[in-house]
Scaffold this motif. Structure first.
Motif, PDB file in Angstrom:
ATOM      1  N   GLU A  63      -0.893   9.150  -5.237  1.00  9.98           N
ATOM      2  CA  GLU A  63      -1.391   9.785  -4.079  1.00  9.98           C
ATOM      3  C   GLU A  63      -2.473  10.774  -4.377  1.00  9.98           C
ATOM      4  O   GLU A  63      -3.364  10.920  -3.677  1.00  9.98           O
ATOM      5  CB  GLU A  63      -0.161  10.668  -3.496  1.00  9.98           C
ATOM      6  N   LEU A  87       0.685  -1.456   0.219  1.00 10.75           N
ATOM      7  CA  LEU A  87      -0.147  -0.027  -0.096  1.00 10.75           C
ATOM      8  C   LEU A  87       0.963   1.072  -0.128  1.00 10.75           C
ATOM      9  O   LEU A  87       0.584   2.140  -0.616  1.00 10.75           O
ATOM     10  CB  LEU A  87      -1.067  -0.132   1.223  1.00 10.75           C
ATOM     11  N   TYR A 108       0.165   3.992  -2.699  1.00 10.58           N
ATOM     12  CA  TYR A 108      -0.041   5.641  -2.396  1.00 10.58           C
ATOM     13  C   TYR A 108       0.905   6.487  -3.134  1.00 10.58           C
ATOM     14  O   TYR A 108       0.529   7.677  -3.187  1.00 10.58           O
ATOM     15  CB  TYR A 108      -0.218   5.600  -0.698  1.00 10.58           C
ATOM     16  N   ILE A 124      -5.785   8.918  -4.917  1.00 11.51           N
ATOM     17  CA  ILE A 124      -6.272   8.286  -3.563  1.00 11.51           C
ATOM     18  C   ILE A 124      -6.974   9.470  -2.699  1.00 11.51           C
ATOM     19  O   ILE A 124      -7.962   9.248  -2.044  1.00 11.51           O
ATOM     20  CB  ILE A 124      -5.229   7.685  -3.008  1.00 11.51           C
ATOM     21  N   ASN A 125      -6.243  10.449  -2.534  1.00 10.17           N
ATOM     22  CA  ASN A 125      -6.592  11.686  -1.691  1.00 10.17           C
ATOM     23  C   ASN A 125      -7.954  12.279  -2.355  1.00 10.17           C
ATOM     24  O   ASN A 125      -9.029  12.645  -1.412  1.00 10.17           O
ATOM     25  CB  ASN A 125      -5.640  12.910  -1.848  1.00 10.17           C
TER      26      ASN A 125
END
Length: 222
Positions: free
Chosen positions: A182, A174, A178, A185-186
């Motif tokens: 990033e 993960l 991420y 996902i955010n």
């Protein structure tokens, strides 16, 4: 005026984009910035792949072959000692180079870095859970309750060894996922939180605010 207030609050929610873990630093620094972070982010691919392969072999031996821990430890020790004995004996007979046994196989700094990261993350996680449990942000509180319940249901279908291995796979994969995705996902987490907060506001407006409440007693002044 009510509509303006509602639209302002909605705009405020939309603008409140979250950054996962609430950090502004790169994920490498969040993980400690040392050898452990390099390993979790696959900066040293050989070490990361070797760790993944080793943990997979251990999981296979415990879960598939159903080895007992003490039995496995004894068999590994016996095999290692036999290999070293045969190697040393053959080296004396055929004038080969004897096995070189390192003084330190695993550096102490590796365990110190790993313990430091786990200690710091637990110290950050526990106050966060206590803060959420106070009910200050009800959507986050409900999301955590549902998530923990889902994990408890999943845990009932897996053995402890399988859960440890699944947790290791998550920790090992993960962070790099991420780091690479990033922003996506955010944005996904932000959209999910915005959706929950909007539905909570609607639920609070239509149901919670209509619950009759008794008169508030004035505070006594000393």
């Amino acid at each position: 005026m009510a509509n303006d207030t509602s639209s302002d609050s909605d705009n405020e929610i939309i603008r409140a984009r979250v950054k996962l873990f609430g950090h502004e630093k790169p994920i490498h620094q969040v993980l400690g910035g040392g050898k452990v972070a390099d390993m979790l982010l696959w900066r040293d691919r050989n070490l990361s792949a070797a760790l993944l392969g080793g943990m997979t072999v251990i999981w296979f031996l415990f879960e598939i072959v159903e080895y007992n821990f003490v039995t496995l430890l004894c068999h590994i020790s016996i095999t290692t000692m036999l290999v070293l004995f045969i190697w040393s004996t053959a080296a004396d007979i055929f004038k080969w180079k004897p096995p070189q046994i390192p003084d330190i196989i695993l550096q102490e700094s590796f365990f110190q870095s790993l313990a430091y990261i786990l200690h710091r993350r637990f110290n950050q996680l526990l106050p966060m859970l206590l803060h959420i449990s106070c009910g200050i942000d009800l959507p986050i509180f409900l999301l955590n309750i549902v998530s923990l319940y889902i994990f408890s249901v999943i845990g009932s279908y897996f053995s402890f060894v399988n859960l440890l291995y699944i947790g290791f796979l998550c920790v090992h994969t993960l962070p790099i996922v991420y780091e690479r995705y990033e922003e996506e996902i955010n944005n996904w987490v932000s959209d999910m939180l915005i959706f929950l907060r909007k539905n909570y506001r609607s639920f609070k407006k239509n149901y919670l605010n209509r619950i009759p409440r008794g008169p508030v007693k004035p505070k006594k002044t000393q």
